[in-house]
Design a protein around this motif. Structure first.
Motif, PDB file in Angstrom:
ATOM      1  N   LEU A  48      -3.960   4.376  -3.678  1.00 22.66           N
ATOM      2  CA  LEU A  48      -4.266   4.994  -2.384  1.00 22.66           C
ATOM      3  C   LEU A  48      -4.292   3.974  -1.249  1.00 22.66           C
ATOM      4  O   LEU A  48      -4.756   4.276  -0.141  1.00 22.66           O
ATOM      5  N   ALA A  49      -3.766   2.765  -1.495  1.00 20.06           N
ATOM      6  CA  ALA A  49      -3.608   1.796  -0.403  1.00 20.06           C
ATOM      7  C   ALA A  49      -2.540   2.318   0.554  1.00 20.06           C
ATOM      8  O   ALA A  49      -1.505   2.828   0.123  1.00 20.06           O
ATOM      9  N   THR A  50      -2.814   2.188   1.844  1.00 19.06           N
ATOM     10  CA  THR A  50      -1.869   2.680   2.843  1.00 19.06           C
ATOM     11  C   THR A  50      -0.894   1.568   3.245  1.00 19.06           C
ATOM     12  O   THR A  50      -1.094   0.397   2.915  1.00 19.06           O
ATOM     13  N   ILE A  51       0.129   1.965   3.999  1.00 22.95           N
ATOM     14  CA  ILE A  51       1.063   0.974   4.526  1.00 22.95           C
ATOM     15  C   ILE A  51       0.314   0.010   5.448  1.00 22.95           C
ATOM     16  O   ILE A  51       0.559  -1.202   5.436  1.00 22.95           O
ATOM     17  N   SER A  52      -0.654   0.523   6.223  1.00 22.79           N
ATOM     18  CA  SER A  52      -1.475  -0.352   7.080  1.00 22.79           C
ATOM     19  C   SER A  52      -2.274  -1.348   6.252  1.00 22.79           C
ATOM     20  O   SER A  52      -2.462  -2.494   6.666  1.00 22.79           O
ATOM     21  N   ASP A  53      -2.753  -0.912   5.091  1.00 25.74           N
ATOM     22  CA  ASP A  53      -3.506  -1.827   4.223  1.00 25.74           C
ATOM     23  C   ASP A  53      -2.624  -2.988   3.767  1.00 25.74           C
ATOM     24  O   ASP A  53      -3.091  -4.122   3.650  1.00 25.74           O
ATOM     25  N   LEU A  54      -1.343  -2.717   3.493  1.00 31.17           N
ATOM     26  CA  LEU A  54      -0.425  -3.799   3.116  1.00 31.17           C
ATOM     27  C   LEU A  54      -0.294  -4.789   4.269  1.00 31.17           C
ATOM     28  O   LEU A  54      -0.355  -5.998   4.081  1.00 31.17           O
ATOM     29  N   MET A  55      -0.099  -4.245   5.497  1.00 33.11           N
ATOM     30  CA  MET A  55       0.089  -5.109   6.664  1.00 33.11           C
ATOM     31  C   MET A  55      -1.163  -5.933   6.955  1.00 33.11           C
ATOM     32  O   MET A  55      -1.084  -7.026   7.508  1.00 33.11           O
ATOM     33  N   ALA A  56      -2.332  -5.384   6.616  1.00 30.15           N
ATOM     34  CA  ALA A  56      -3.593  -6.068   6.917  1.00 30.15           C
ATOM     35  C   ALA A  56      -3.889  -7.172   5.907  1.00 30.15           C
ATOM     36  O   ALA A  56      -4.766  -7.995   6.143  1.00 30.15           O
ATOM     37  N   ASN A  57      -3.165  -7.198   4.788  1.00 34.68           N
ATOM     38  CA  ASN A  57      -3.404  -8.222   3.778  1.00 34.68           C
ATOM     39  C   ASN A  57      -2.533  -9.448   4.081  1.00 34.68           C
ATOM     40  O   ASN A  57      -1.362  -9.500   3.730  1.00 34.68           O
ATOM     41  N   ARG A  58      -3.139 -10.431   4.741  1.00 40.26           N
ATOM     42  CA  ARG A  58      -2.367 -11.603   5.186  1.00 40.26           C
ATOM     43  C   ARG A  58      -1.791 -12.380   4.017  1.00 40.26           C
ATOM     44  O   ARG A  58      -0.670 -12.899   4.096  1.00 40.26           O
TER      45      ARG A  58
END
Lengths: 296, 159
Positions: free
Chosen positions: A80-90
């Motif tokens: 349930l990780a979102t695309i935004s969650d991917l972008m937020a993971n530096r």
């Protein structure tokens, strides 16, 4: 007054265990997982037909399945990780710059806040933007049913247009990116679409590899979307360029291999001829690179 | 089904069909009409509101997925003496960013949702344009909107 679809069937389990038990007991009733839901309501409201699909709403599984983390073997992306969650993971985006490049061109910020990585893969569209990136990174799907868990490599996950290996009682639990490309010094994500964002791709391409100072390529992996019924690796091209420089002979060979292995269609977005030409150009653009350490 | 949510600071319990869209709940059931129905397909951003602090398109979200959530609409910002909104309002006025106004409530919510991320740094103009990727302005007034947002961020980066 807008339509309300009062008879729609939705079930909301409280956690993953409950969801899997529910699916085990209702495996033949066509329950479809509802994750971010960004592709769920549009067809219902646009077509106006009373929806017949019963939805398994996964919203309450977020505490269990919404995460992006580094493990000893790679990165683990909760279902349930979102695309935004991917972008937020530096950490993830700096390790694999193609992840961020892709996400920046994925729909719009508002959709990226809802749309999940696993939902995008399970939707099994040949135009998925994240699919070629995860194919190039050799990601695996971890799925579960009430009896246990299994892993399947992403390139074996899709069985045809809008079809996957998932059984009716099965849910994606996570997407795993193995630590395989830490030495790669070149990568690329390109999406060909009428707008830079919030468009569905005419085609897309993700590639990663290592190029030495003499121009010799190793560990090249290239994946393409919209070039067949499912997103796919260009494995024959990868083999042809392995331990080679991308010279004129290699370029012609790669072009011939793409033309004999890809199966683009003509639809209202683009012709098959256009897609083939653009795909060939994108693959060449990646392999033509003359400098190392170039991720773009 | 019964859903419980906090809308603009008030606890609400509604009895709604599970696939009713959040935008219809806000506009028709609650009379909150700042968010607009543009395309109904997530293309135009006119319906954007904040759900648990993130700007999302309310035409794509079924009732069943907002149970227990915190919703903020433009009406909620307008009545809460929100400093960030006041500053954005001023910057938009200065640059004539709002023409017919149909797209502006959604754009404001997108900006407000990104505020905490944006306040500590100065994003490039390209980044601001990327932020607007999900918004269609039917007056095609994008240049003024981009200038307004850049002005807003300049104001916010001052101490």
């Amino acid at each position: 007054m807008s339509r309300t679809f009062a008879d729609a069937k939705v079930h909301t389990p409280a956690n993953l265990e409950e969801a899997l038990d529910f699916l085990a007991n209702h495996a033949n009733e066509g329950w479809k997982p509802l994750a971010g839901g960004t592709d769920a309501l549009v067809p219902i409201y646009r077509d106006g037909a009373e929806p017949t699909t019963p939805w398994l709403n996964l919203q309450k599984l977020r505490p269990e399945l919404r995460f992006v983390r580094r493990t000893s073997n790679g990165f683990e992306i909760g279902a349930l990780a979102t695309i935004s969650d991917l972008m937020a993971n530096r950490d993830l985006c700096e390790t694999y710059p193609i992840v961020r490049q892709c996400c920046q061109h994925f729909a719009s910020p508002a959709i990226r806040h809802r749309a999940t990585v696993a939902g995008n893969l399970a939707n099994a569209s040949p135009a998925s933007d994240i699919a070629p990136v995860l194919l190039a990174l050799e990601a695996e799907i971890e799925s579960a049913n009430h009896a246990g868990r299994r892993f399947v490599t992403l390139d074996a996950f899709w069985t045809g247009y809008k079809a996957t290996v998932l059984a009716p009682d099965e849910l994606i639990v996570s997407v795993r990116i193995p630590h395989r490309d830490l030495a790669a010094n070149a990568s690329m994500f390109r999406k060909v679409a009428p707008r830079a964002s919030n468009s569905i791709a005419l085609l897309n391409c993700a590639a990663i590899g290592t190029r030495d100072s003499a121009g010799t390529w190793t560990n090249v992996r290239i994946a393409l979307g919209c070039m067949g019924p499912v997103p796919m690796r260009a494995r024959k091209v990868e083999s042809a360029v392995e331990d080679h420089r991308f010279d004129d002979t290699c370029r012609e060979e790669a072009k011939a291999l793409l033309q004999s292995t890809l199966r683009p269609i003509t639809d209202y977005r683009a012709t098959a001829e256009y897609r083939m030409l653009a795909a060939t150009n994108l693959v060449s653009a990646f392999l033509d690179r003359t400098a190392g350490n170039w991720h773009s | 089904m019964k859903i419980q949510m906090n809308v603009n600071g008030q606890e609400r319990i509604l009895d709604v069909p599970p696939l009713r869209r959040l935008i219809d709940i806000l506009r028709e059931d609650m009379g909150l009409v700042a968010a607009k129905i543009g395309c109904g397909e997530g293309e135009c951003g006119a319906c954007n509101v904040l759900v648990d602090g993130e700007a999302v398109s309310a035409c794509l979200i079924p009732a069943v997925q907002i149970d227990g959530c915190r919703i903020v609409t433009l009406e909620g910002l307008a009545t809460s003496n929100d400093d960030a909104l006041a500053a954005l309002h001023g910057a938009f006025l200065e640059h004539d960013a709002s023409q017919c106004g149909a797209c502006i409530p959604g754009i404001v919510m997108t900006c407000r949702g990104m505020f905490d991320d944006l306040r500590n740094r100065r994003p490039s103009e390209a980044e601001v344009r990327g932020l607007l990727a999900g918004h269609l302005c039917r007056c095609t007034g994008y240049e003024a909107i981009v200038r307004g947002i850049l002005k807003w961020l300049e104001m916010k980066s001052e101490p």
